[in-house]
Motif scaffolding. Structure first.
Motif, PDB file in Angstrom:
ATOM      1  N   MET A   1       0.905  -1.224   0.109  1.00  0.00           N
ATOM      2  CA  MET A   1      -0.126   0.095   0.057  1.00  0.00           C
ATOM      3  C   MET A   1       0.792   1.340  -0.051  1.00  0.00           C
ATOM      4  N   GLU A   2       0.721   1.982  -0.988  1.00  0.00           N
ATOM      5  CA  GLU A   2       1.602   3.241  -1.244  1.00  0.00           C
ATOM      6  C   GLU A   2       0.829   4.438  -1.111  1.00  0.00           C
ATOM      7  N   LEU A   3       1.439   5.472  -0.831  1.00  0.00           N
ATOM      8  CA  LEU A   3       0.861   6.731  -0.246  1.00  0.00           C
ATOM      9  C   LEU A   3       0.313   7.301  -1.542  1.00  0.00           C
ATOM     10  N   ARG A   4       0.975   7.028  -2.835  1.00  0.00           N
ATOM     11  CA  ARG A   4       0.308   7.422  -4.190  1.00  0.00           C
ATOM     12  C   ARG A   4      -0.963   6.662  -4.465  1.00  0.00           C
ATOM     13  N   GLN A   5      -0.824   5.382  -4.252  1.00  0.00           N
ATOM     14  CA  GLN A   5      -2.307   4.702  -4.400  1.00  0.00           C
ATOM     15  C   GLN A   5      -3.471   5.282  -3.549  1.00  0.00           C
ATOM     16  N   LEU A   6      -2.970   5.469  -2.208  1.00  0.00           N
ATOM     17  CA  LEU A   6      -3.998   6.056  -1.326  1.00  0.00           C
ATOM     18  C   LEU A   6      -4.681   7.470  -1.951  1.00  0.00           C
ATOM     19  N   GLN A   7      -3.823   8.332  -2.576  1.00  0.00           N
ATOM     20  CA  GLN A   7      -4.079   9.570  -3.230  1.00  0.00           C
ATOM     21  C   GLN A   7      -5.051   9.174  -4.260  1.00  0.00           C
ATOM     22  N   TYR A   8      -4.732   8.354  -4.999  1.00  0.00           N
ATOM     23  CA  TYR A   8      -5.482   8.182  -6.385  1.00  0.00           C
ATOM     24  C   TYR A   8      -6.880   7.681  -5.989  1.00  0.00           C
ATOM     25  N   PHE A   9      -6.842   6.835  -4.878  1.00  0.00           N
ATOM     26  CA  PHE A   9      -8.199   6.309  -4.256  1.00  0.00           C
ATOM     27  C   PHE A   9      -8.956   7.465  -3.601  1.00  0.00           C
ATOM     28  N   VAL A  10      -8.372   8.393  -2.965  1.00  0.00           N
ATOM     29  CA  VAL A  10      -9.323   9.417  -2.216  1.00  0.00           C
ATOM     30  C   VAL A  10      -9.801  10.298  -3.520  1.00  0.00           C
ATOM     31  N   THR A  11      -8.820  10.551  -4.377  1.00  0.00           N
ATOM     32  CA  THR A  11      -9.403  11.363  -5.559  1.00  0.00           C
ATOM     33  C   THR A  11     -10.281  10.913  -6.392  1.00  0.00           C
ATOM     34  N   VAL A  12     -10.162   9.527  -6.792  1.00  0.00           N
ATOM     35  CA  VAL A  12     -11.582   8.892  -7.559  1.00  0.00           C
ATOM     36  C   VAL A  12     -12.744   9.107  -6.506  1.00  0.00           C
ATOM     37  N   VAL A  13     -12.592   8.781  -5.225  1.00  0.00           N
ATOM     38  CA  VAL A  13     -13.724   8.833  -4.320  1.00  0.00           C
ATOM     39  C   VAL A  13     -14.379  10.397  -4.347  1.00  0.00           C
ATOM     40  N   ASP A  14     -13.582  11.391  -4.325  1.00  0.00           N
ATOM     41  CA  ASP A  14     -14.089  12.619  -4.099  1.00  0.00           C
ATOM     42  C   ASP A  14     -14.647  13.110  -5.529  1.00  0.00           C
ATOM     43  N   THR A  58     -17.056   1.114  -1.221  1.00  0.00           N
ATOM     44  CA  THR A  58     -18.126  -0.147  -0.479  1.00  0.00           C
ATOM     45  C   THR A  58     -17.704   0.166   1.130  1.00  0.00           C
ATOM     46  N   GLU A  59     -18.242  -1.040   1.971  1.00  0.00           N
ATOM     47  CA  GLU A  59     -18.137  -0.896   3.225  1.00  0.00           C
ATOM     48  C   GLU A  59     -16.508  -0.622   3.651  1.00  0.00           C
ATOM     49  N   ALA A  60     -15.648  -1.660   2.884  1.00  0.00           N
ATOM     50  CA  ALA A  60     -14.200  -1.702   3.173  1.00  0.00           C
ATOM     51  C   ALA A  60     -13.674  -0.098   3.064  1.00  0.00           C
ATOM     52  N   GLY A  61     -14.141   0.071   1.367  1.00  0.00           N
ATOM     53  CA  GLY A  61     -13.588   1.557   0.880  1.00  0.00           C
ATOM     54  C   GLY A  61     -13.901   2.698   1.838  1.00  0.00           C
ATOM     55  N   ALA A  62     -15.224   2.451   2.428  1.00  0.00           N
ATOM     56  CA  ALA A  62     -15.315   3.853   3.476  1.00  0.00           C
ATOM     57  C   ALA A  62     -14.370   3.895   4.514  1.00  0.00           C
ATOM     58  N   ALA A  63     -14.256   2.733   4.975  1.00  0.00           N
ATOM     59  CA  ALA A  63     -13.276   2.337   6.089  1.00  0.00           C
ATOM     60  C   ALA A  63     -12.034   2.878   5.899  1.00  0.00           C
ATOM     61  N   LEU A  64     -11.529   2.450   4.642  1.00  0.00           N
ATOM     62  CA  LEU A  64     -10.135   3.067   4.139  1.00  0.00           C
ATOM     63  C   LEU A  64     -10.097   4.286   4.098  1.00  0.00           C
ATOM     64  N   LEU A  65     -11.139   4.998   3.215  1.00  0.00           N
ATOM     65  CA  LEU A  65     -11.231   6.392   2.993  1.00  0.00           C
ATOM     66  C   LEU A  65     -10.675   7.231   4.335  1.00  0.00           C
ATOM     67  N   VAL A  66     -11.270   6.968   5.530  1.00  0.00           N
ATOM     68  CA  VAL A  66     -10.955   7.599   6.706  1.00  0.00           C
ATOM     69  C   VAL A  66      -9.305   7.443   7.177  1.00  0.00           C
ATOM     70  N   HIS A  67      -8.894   6.372   7.027  1.00  0.00           N
ATOM     71  CA  HIS A  67      -7.470   6.166   7.407  1.00  0.00           C
ATOM     72  C   HIS A  67      -6.535   6.717   6.183  1.00  0.00           C
ATOM     73  N   ALA A  68      -7.055   6.780   4.958  1.00  0.00           N
ATOM     74  CA  ALA A  68      -6.283   7.291   3.759  1.00  0.00           C
ATOM     75  C   ALA A  68      -6.166   8.793   3.771  1.00  0.00           C
ATOM     76  N   ARG A  69      -7.318   9.807   4.236  1.00  0.00           N
ATOM     77  CA  ARG A  69      -7.388  10.904   4.349  1.00  0.00           C
ATOM     78  C   ARG A  69      -6.166  11.310   5.599  1.00  0.00           C
ATOM     79  N   ALA A  70      -6.311  10.390   6.673  1.00  0.00           N
ATOM     80  CA  ALA A  70      -5.605  10.929   7.766  1.00  0.00           C
ATOM     81  C   ALA A  70      -4.011  10.484   7.508  1.00  0.00           C
ATOM     82  N   MET A  71      -3.797   9.554   6.709  1.00  0.00           N
ATOM     83  CA  MET A  71      -2.177   9.102   6.253  1.00  0.00           C
ATOM     84  C   MET A  71      -1.657  10.375   5.212  1.00  0.00           C
ATOM     85  N   LEU A  72      -2.633  10.717   4.472  1.00  0.00           N
ATOM     86  CA  LEU A  72      -2.369  11.904   3.542  1.00  0.00           C
ATOM     87  C   LEU A  72      -1.933  13.054   3.994  1.00  0.00           C
TER      88      LEU A  72
END
Length: 294
Positions: A1-14, A58-72
């Protein structure tokens, strides 16, 4: 799991879709989809569901979104703190403003920002105060100028300017020297629709007194309300600073009250995030702007 991938994930959700997310990130959509797929494979969870309108977590995606925003956010703060060691800090700061404030203040703010922080980038986002307040709480803004925001334990507010609301009428209208709160019910009104800080303030003050306005039309922007008043459709209620465009000087206006109805412009900052040199400096620039000049 890379920060770059988390940034991509958050951007797609937003963004709400892969295509819009790819446009924001300046990436090819297949490359973006591949990175999200790799992230899902690494976590062993499906994170996004494609729908006819785009994607939803998804439910897992919503959970990851909280952590991803915090890590970013932690990553960005670490980068900003290191950059502060330089005499001229770099980085990016995002400032939210209501449209009629941004129209007048964006130019002097950006000009002074460029002089003081030549290595940094400023983004000015426009929106209604209600939406900007929610974006601040979600961590999507660093600073914001807001009209009469509701209190929040996550935000600190510093008053910048207070103004009395005025009754504004079509050209050549005859208004008394002062209009009582009860007398406002006699005037046909064109008002900004909710959610709008002026509308909320007006409804709150008049509603508590049982005064019901004669609303002919509701519009999404203050400038649209003023334009309708100029054509004679009806009256509106605004502060003096909202009447700065050419032709507005022809509109009769009268103070309201007693009691007067005041609106307030405040500078909002997040309590949980420590201010960097860049955010502190930008907040100082905002405080130095001449709001009365508007």
């Amino acid at each position: 799991m890379e920060l770059r991938q988390l940034q991509y994930f958050v951007t797609v959700v937003d963004a709400g879709s892969f295509s819009r997310g790819a446009a924001v990130l300046h990436l090819a959509q297949p490359s973006l989809s591949r990175q999200i797929a790799l992230l899902e494979e690494d976590l062993g969870q499906r994170l996004l569901v494609r729908t006819g309108r785009g994607v939803t977590p998804t439910e897992a995606g919503a959970a990851l979104l909280v952590h991803a925003r915090a890590m970013l956010d932690i990553s960005r703060r670490a980068r900003d703190e290191l950059q502060e060691m330089d005499e001229s800090p770099g980085g990016r700061i995002v400032v939210g403003m209501p449209p009629r404030v941004a129209l007048d203040l964006s130019t002097p703010l950006v000009r002074r920002f460029r002089e003081r922080f030549p290595r940094a980038v400023i983004t000015v986002l426009e929106g209604l105060s209600v939406a900007l307040r929610e974006s601040m709480i979600a961590g999507q803004l660093d600073l914001a100028l807001l009209f009469d925001p509701a209190a929040s334990p996550q935000l600190a507010f510093q008053p910048l300017m207070r103004e009395k609301l005025l009754l504004v009428a079509p050209p050549k209208s005859k208004l008394p020297p002062r209009v009582s709160l009860a007398a406002l019910a006699n005037y046909p009104m064109v008002l900004p629709s909710a959610p709008n800080a002026i509308r909320h303030l007006l409804d709150s003050v008049l509603g508590s007194r049982g005064i019901q306005l004669k609303v002919l039309a509701e519009v999404g922007a203050v400038r649209t309300a003023v334009a309708l008043v100029q054509t004679g459709v009806g009256c509106t209620v605004l502060p003096e600073s909202a009447l700065g465009a050419s032709g507005d000087e022809l509109l009769p206006r009268a103070p309201i009250g007693p009691p007067s109805i005041w609106n307030a412009l405040v500078l909002a900052t997040p309590k949980a995030r420590p201010g960097t040199r860049l955010t502190r400096g930008t907040a100082q620039l905002l405080q130095e702007l001449d709001f009365r000049q508007r």
